[in-house]
Design a protein around this motif. Sequence first.
Motif, PDB file in Angstrom:
ATOM      1  N   ASN A   1      41.601 -35.026 -38.389  1.00  0.00           N
ATOM      2  CA  ASN A   1      40.905 -34.821 -37.116  1.00  0.00           C
ATOM      3  C   ASN A   1      39.419 -34.544 -37.326  1.00  0.00           C
ATOM      4  O   ASN A   1      38.573 -35.089 -36.611  1.00  0.00           O
ATOM      5  CB  ASN A   1      41.534 -33.668 -36.334  1.00  0.00           C
ATOM      6  N   ILE A   2      39.090 -33.720 -38.293  1.00  0.00           N
ATOM      7  CA  ILE A   2      37.690 -33.410 -38.571  1.00  0.00           C
ATOM      8  C   ILE A   2      36.970 -34.648 -39.098  1.00  0.00           C
ATOM      9  O   ILE A   2      35.842 -34.950 -38.695  1.00  0.00           O
ATOM     10  CB  ILE A   2      37.584 -32.235 -39.563  1.00  0.00           C
ATOM     11  N   TYR A   3      37.622 -35.406 -39.978  1.00  0.00           N
ATOM     12  CA  TYR A   3      37.030 -36.631 -40.516  1.00  0.00           C
ATOM     13  C   TYR A   3      36.748 -37.645 -39.411  1.00  0.00           C
ATOM     14  O   TYR A   3      35.677 -38.246 -39.363  1.00  0.00           O
ATOM     15  CB  TYR A   3      37.962 -37.233 -41.568  1.00  0.00           C
ATOM     16  N   SER A   4      37.704 -37.833 -38.518  1.00  0.00           N
ATOM     17  CA  SER A   4      37.502 -38.803 -37.447  1.00  0.00           C
ATOM     18  C   SER A   4      36.413 -38.354 -36.473  1.00  0.00           C
ATOM     19  O   SER A   4      35.664 -39.176 -35.948  1.00  0.00           O
ATOM     20  CB  SER A   4      38.804 -39.076 -36.708  1.00  0.00           C
ATOM     21  N   MET A   5      36.278 -37.045 -36.259  1.00  0.00           N
ATOM     22  CA  MET A   5      35.207 -36.544 -35.381  1.00  0.00           C
ATOM     23  C   MET A   5      33.835 -36.745 -36.036  1.00  0.00           C
ATOM     24  O   MET A   5      32.896 -37.167 -35.381  1.00  0.00           O
ATOM     25  CB  MET A   5      35.437 -35.065 -35.068  1.00  0.00           C
ATOM     26  N   ILE A   6      33.744 -36.482 -37.319  1.00  0.00           N
ATOM     27  CA  ILE A   6      32.472 -36.688 -38.023  1.00  0.00           C
ATOM     28  C   ILE A   6      32.121 -38.171 -38.039  1.00  0.00           C
ATOM     29  O   ILE A   6      30.971 -38.562 -37.824  1.00  0.00           O
ATOM     30  CB  ILE A   6      32.558 -36.115 -39.458  1.00  0.00           C
ATOM     31  N   LEU A   7      33.108 -39.019 -38.259  1.00  0.00           N
ATOM     32  CA  LEU A   7      32.879 -40.458 -38.257  1.00  0.00           C
ATOM     33  C   LEU A   7      32.414 -40.952 -36.886  1.00  0.00           C
ATOM     34  O   LEU A   7      31.531 -41.791 -36.788  1.00  0.00           O
ATOM     35  CB  LEU A   7      34.157 -41.172 -38.675  1.00  0.00           C
ATOM     36  N   ALA A   8      33.001 -40.406 -35.826  1.00  0.00           N
ATOM     37  CA  ALA A   8      32.600 -40.788 -34.469  1.00  0.00           C
ATOM     38  C   ALA A   8      31.171 -40.313 -34.174  1.00  0.00           C
ATOM     39  O   ALA A   8      30.413 -41.014 -33.512  1.00  0.00           O
ATOM     40  CB  ALA A   8      33.566 -40.199 -33.454  1.00  0.00           C
ATOM     41  N   LEU A   9      30.793 -39.145 -34.676  1.00  0.00           N
ATOM     42  CA  LEU A   9      29.455 -38.652 -34.448  1.00  0.00           C
ATOM     43  C   LEU A   9      28.421 -39.463 -35.223  1.00  0.00           C
ATOM     44  O   LEU A   9      27.299 -39.676 -34.745  1.00  0.00           O
ATOM     45  CB  LEU A   9      29.339 -37.173 -34.840  1.00  0.00           C
ATOM     46  N   ILE A  10      28.777 -39.919 -36.410  1.00  0.00           N
ATOM     47  CA  ILE A  10      27.853 -40.716 -37.206  1.00  0.00           C
ATOM     48  C   ILE A  10      27.650 -42.088 -36.563  1.00  0.00           C
ATOM     49  O   ILE A  10      26.539 -42.612 -36.553  1.00  0.00           O
ATOM     50  CB  ILE A  10      28.390 -40.857 -38.659  1.00  0.00           C
TER      51      ILE A  10
END
Length: 92
Positions: free
Chosen positions: A81-90
């Motif tokens: 979940n944290i990885y996908s949120m960081i990826l979406a923000l990038i």
Amino acid sequence: MEAVVFLFSLLDCCSLIFLSVYFIITLSDLECDYINARSCCSKLNKWVIPELVGHTFVTVLMLVSLHWVIFLLNLPVATWNIYSMILALIND
């Protein structure tokens, strides 16, 4: 103290299961053309951050209360979940 930790964890998991069912129903409505893609995204996007916070908080709570097995079971999902949120923000 352990009873409070597990009671909060149970309530949080119940809310996360309810949220997952809501996601599935909304995506099913999208598949059947009951709603358009824009309204589906607006419905689901407002629940992504609360889902992330809820699951991460339970994972950290299990780490702090030294319940290692439950922590290790929750860690991959919280990490994803944290990885996908960081990826979406990038990507924005």
